[in-house]
Write a protein that holds these residues in place. Structure first.
Motif, PDB file in Angstrom:
ATOM      1  N   UNK A   1       0.756  -1.070  -0.089  1.00 15.18           N
ATOM      2  CA  UNK A   1       0.022  -0.052   0.075  1.00 15.18           C
ATOM      3  C   UNK A   1       0.919   1.262  -0.034  1.00 15.18           C
ATOM      4  N   UNK A   2       0.467   2.328  -0.947  1.00 18.23           N
ATOM      5  CA  UNK A   2       1.400   3.367  -1.019  1.00 18.23           C
ATOM      6  C   UNK A   2       0.344   4.739  -1.271  1.00 18.23           C
TER       7      UNK A   2
ATOM      8  N   UNK B   1      -3.107   3.484  -2.996  1.00 20.36           N
ATOM      9  CA  UNK B   1      -3.134   2.449  -3.918  1.00 20.36           C
ATOM     10  C   UNK B   1      -2.693   1.164  -3.453  1.00 20.36           C
ATOM     11  N   UNK B   2      -3.342  -0.083  -3.817  1.00 16.41           N
ATOM     12  CA  UNK B   2      -2.701  -1.379  -3.298  1.00 16.41           C
ATOM     13  C   UNK B   2      -2.248  -2.114  -4.437  1.00 16.41           C
ATOM     14  N   UNK B   3      -1.109  -2.618  -4.512  1.00 16.56           N
ATOM     15  CA  UNK B   3      -0.312  -3.286  -5.475  1.00 16.56           C
ATOM     16  C   UNK B   3      -0.122  -4.859  -4.955  1.00 16.56           C
TER      17      UNK B   3
ATOM     18  N   UNK C   1      -8.095   0.728  -4.847  1.00 16.14           N
ATOM     19  CA  UNK C   1      -7.514   2.096  -4.139  1.00 16.14           C
ATOM     20  C   UNK C   1      -8.503   2.374  -3.133  1.00 16.14           C
ATOM     21  N   UNK C   2      -7.977   3.374  -2.452  1.00 10.99           N
ATOM     22  CA  UNK C   2      -9.077   4.279  -1.569  1.00 10.99           C
ATOM     23  C   UNK C   2      -8.810   5.759  -1.728  1.00 10.99           C
TER      24      UNK C   2
ATOM     25  N   UNK D   1      -9.426  -5.044   3.089  1.00 15.57           N
ATOM     26  CA  UNK D   1      -9.137  -5.054   4.605  1.00 15.57           C
ATOM     27  C   UNK D   1      -7.974  -4.280   4.885  1.00 15.57           C
ATOM     28  N   UNK D   2      -6.942  -4.473   3.888  1.00 15.44           N
ATOM     29  CA  UNK D   2      -5.615  -4.009   4.049  1.00 15.44           C
ATOM     30  C   UNK D   2      -5.763  -2.292   3.784  1.00 15.44           C
ATOM     31  N   UNK D   3      -6.456  -1.926   2.911  1.00 18.89           N
ATOM     32  CA  UNK D   3      -6.601  -0.708   2.501  1.00 18.89           C
ATOM     33  C   UNK D   3      -7.192   0.201   3.775  1.00 18.89           C
ATOM     34  N   UNK D   4      -8.586  -0.629   4.278  1.00 21.83           N
ATOM     35  CA  UNK D   4      -9.147   0.127   5.300  1.00 21.83           C
ATOM     36  C   UNK D   4      -8.417   0.147   6.832  1.00 21.83           C
ATOM     37  N   UNK D   5      -7.611  -0.827   6.697  1.00 22.54           N
ATOM     38  CA  UNK D   5      -6.688  -1.014   7.911  1.00 22.54           C
ATOM     39  C   UNK D   5      -5.457   0.266   7.795  1.00 22.54           C
TER      40      UNK D   5
END
Length: 163
Positions: A4-5, A54-56, A64-65, A98-102
């Motif tokens: 995530x970046x 974004x999550x790669x 994305x969030x 879940x990772x983006x929301x976390x």
């Protein structure tokens, strides 16, 4: 393995494509009027108004969030309003959402923000179950209102006579 970046200007085309994909998922395939230039300006212009992460995974952006700050007058601190969270269908089930929301929750916690909040369509049961599984609560005592189009213009026209 995922990463995530913060979004970068080079991510604008893929984020815009994901926004279009989200519109299809939300049964509004022709509703997106956003452009790459408008999105780039909102994210990276002289006065940015939104943020995105974004999550790669598997060497490509899979989701994305997109979010912005809100403010709690009762708490006296900011919060995060999550405008959109989207993961490509083929990448779902791997924990990317879940990772983006976390990640957003960690930003809120680190900065002392009061909350992370968002809206979800009433028919979107998979997302509702997902959010509830994380401990999010449905704010049923609130209703969302929106001014758009002619109604927005009509209320804006009242500004001169309302003061």
């Amino acid at each position: 393995m995922s990463l995530i970046r913060a979004a970068e200007p080079a991510d604008v085309p893929v984020i815009l494509q994901l926004i279009h994909d989200l519109a299809v998922y939300e049964r509004e395939p022709d509703a997106v009027r956003n452009t790459a230039d408008a999105l780039r300006d909102a994210l990276f212009g002289e006065q940015p108004t939104i943020y995105a992460h974004v999550i790669e995974a598997d060497g490509a952006v899979q989701g994305f969030a997109l979010w912005f700050l809100n403010y709690s007058t009762w708490e006296g601190v900011n919060g995060i309003y999550l405008e959109d969270l989207y993961v490509r269908p083929e990448a779902r089930g791997a924990g990317l959402g879940k990772a983006l929301l976390a990640h957003l929750a960690s930003i809120a916690a680190e900065r002392g923000y009061a909350r992370v909040e968002w809206s979800v369509l009433n028919w979107n049961e998979p997302s509702i179950r997902f959010y509830e599984s994380l401990g999010a609560t449905n704010q049923t005592e609130w209703s969302t209102f929106r001014l758009t189009g002619d109604a927005l213009a009509e209320v804006a026209a009242l500004a001169d006579s309302a003061a």
